[in-house]
Write a protein that holds these residues in place. Structure first.
Motif, mmCIF file in Angstrom:
data_model
loop_
_atom_site.group_PDB
_atom_site.id
_atom_site.type_symbol
_atom_site.label_atom_id
_atom_site.label_comp_id
_atom_site.label_asym_id
_atom_site.label_seq_id
_atom_site.Cartn_x
_atom_site.Cartn_y
_atom_site.Cartn_z
ATOM 1 N N LEU A 101 0.716 -0.944 -0.302
ATOM 2 C CA LEU A 101 0.010 -0.277 0.090
ATOM 3 C C LEU A 101 0.915 1.268 -0.096
ATOM 4 O O LEU A 101 1.782 0.843 1.012
ATOM 5 N N THR A 102 0.752 2.025 -1.185
ATOM 6 C CA THR A 102 1.530 3.371 -1.161
ATOM 7 C C THR A 102 0.548 4.506 -0.451
ATOM 8 O O THR A 102 -0.598 4.433 -1.128
ATOM 9 N N ILE A 103 0.604 5.549 0.233
ATOM 10 C CA ILE A 103 0.266 6.709 0.860
ATOM 11 C C ILE A 103 1.451 7.860 0.689
ATOM 12 O O ILE A 103 2.201 7.572 0.411
ATOM 13 N N TYR A 104 0.960 9.060 0.289
ATOM 14 C CA TYR A 104 1.591 10.041 -0.132
ATOM 15 C C TYR A 104 1.102 10.627 1.012
ATOM 16 O O TYR A 104 -0.092 10.319 1.016
ATOM 17 N N THR A 105 1.840 11.484 1.715
ATOM 18 C CA THR A 105 1.986 11.990 3.108
ATOM 19 C C THR A 105 2.935 13.612 2.842
ATOM 20 O O THR A 105 3.756 14.276 1.877
ATOM 21 N N TYR A 106 3.250 13.699 3.942
ATOM 22 C CA TYR A 106 3.830 15.245 4.115
ATOM 23 C C TYR A 106 4.887 14.650 5.334
ATOM 24 O O TYR A 106 4.484 13.678 5.863
ATOM 25 N N GLU A 107 6.027 15.457 4.927
ATOM 26 C CA GLU A 107 7.718 14.461 5.280
ATOM 27 C C GLU A 107 7.200 14.813 7.350
ATOM 28 O O GLU A 107 8.248 13.788 7.915
ATOM 29 N N SER A 108 6.206 15.810 8.164
ATOM 30 C CA SER A 108 6.637 15.732 9.285
ATOM 31 C C SER A 108 5.509 14.582 9.762
ATOM 32 O O SER A 108 5.552 13.711 10.711
ATOM 33 N N PHE A 109 5.211 14.193 9.066
ATOM 34 C CA PHE A 109 3.810 13.170 9.087
ATOM 35 C C PHE A 109 5.087 11.290 9.301
ATOM 36 O O PHE A 109 5.005 10.503 10.330
#
Length: 325
Positions: A18-26
């Motif tokens: 499963l590939t999730i795009y998110t932000y760096e601090s996450f």
């Protein structure tokens, strides 16, 4: 027959990632990503892959660039200010889960996006560098230019966009004049939250755009009350962070499994003391009492997503025009 079986086996194996795009601090080592990855992988017997960009608005920008060719099954880290525009890309699919246990201020119901946390934007200040912080957004705008702040870019950052909307909510048609005055105090504009908050904790600015919940980190982890959020008389702008599966992710059963997992204790218990926001879903334990001592907004400010979508480009151009003078 053997060739058909091998093809089916390969396809099944491919769906186990499963590939999730998110932000760096996450995804940072101190963020929720590592714990979420460990717990979900134990739950699903699969591989969870994070792909990080600077901040929330950058997520939508990247998805637009990639279009239907994106590798993302899920995008995690947009907020309600962006969901109308995100839907119009045609790149997201209905979530298919029951988000009945999700609770955020003002309520939220959507067939595509699922909230996972929420918080209020605030200016956090260093009590050792600033004894008497501004007590309103207007007071900050009118403050002496000797006061320096760090903010984030609304073109790439959801907090940066949040400040843009906060300014509009408070100043309305006078926002351009207010930005001109505030510009004298802006030492730097960073692409994302992590960079500006790092400048703040390194002592390069006494005040930074962040959240009312940020001081909880310093009290719980560092045992210090040095950093506090200024309570503004006009109220604070609300951010509700959301996740959704992409059209590509709709073909991956793990995407729906993750969204259901996301609003339960395995994910939500991690949020308060890693993402330093309020959980939107079901938890198995109470919040640390420190959260009860944080700034409570005098008023909750928020624009409907449709209003943001209709005006975001013009408001960003106004901001850019004023701050680039």
């Amino acid at each position: 027959m053997g060739v058909v079986w091998l093809f089916a086996a390969s396809a099944a194996q491919a769906r186990e990632t499963l590939t999730i795009y998110t932000y760096e601090s996450f995804t940072a080592e101190w963020g929720p990503g590592p714990a979420v990855k460990k717990t979900f992988e134990e739950h699903c017997r699969c591989e969870l892959k994070f792909v990080a960009v600077a901040d929330g608005v950058a997520l939508l920008n990247r998805l637009r660039l990639e279009g239907a060719e994106t590798d993302a099954d899920i995008v995690l880290g947009l907020d309600t200010n962006l969901i109308h525009e995100a839907k119009e890309t045609g790149l997201f699919a209905p979530h298919g889960i029951d988000p009945g246990k999700v609770k955020v201020p003002g309520g939220f119901s959507d067939d595509v996006f699922v909230p996972y946390d929420y918080g209020y934007f605030a200016f956090v200040y260093d009590t050792q560098a600033l004894e008497a912080p501004p007590q309103s957004l207007k007071a900050l705008v009118e403050a002496d230019s000797a006061l320096k702040i760090a903010i984030q870019d609304p073109r790439t950052s959801t907090p940066g966009l949040g400040l843009l909307l906060w300014m509009k909510a408070v100043f309305g048609e006078e926002a351009a004049d207010a930005w001109a005055k505030l510009g004298d105090k802006v030492l730097t504009v960073t692409p994302g939250w992590s960079e500006s908050y790092g400048l703040f904790t390194n002592g390069e600015v006494p005040m930074v755009l962040s959240y009312t919940t940020s001081p909880a980190y310093h009290r719980i982890v560092e045992g210090t009350e040095r950093y506090r959020a200024a309570a503004f008389a006009e109220g604070h702008y609300l951010q509700v962070e959301v996740a959704a599966k992409t059209v590509k992710g709709a073909d991956n059963p793990l995407a729906e499994t993750f969204l259901a997992f996301m609003i339960g204790p395995g994910f939500q218990d991690v949020i308060p003391e890693t993402n330093w926001m309020f959980p939107a879903g079901e938890t198995s334990q109470p919040l640390d009492p420190v959260f009860e001592t944080l700034v409570t907004p005098a008023e909750t400010l928020i624009f409907p997503p449709e209003v943001v979508a209709e005006n975001r480009k013009a408001w960003v151009e106004e901001w850019l025009s004023v701050l680039s003078r």
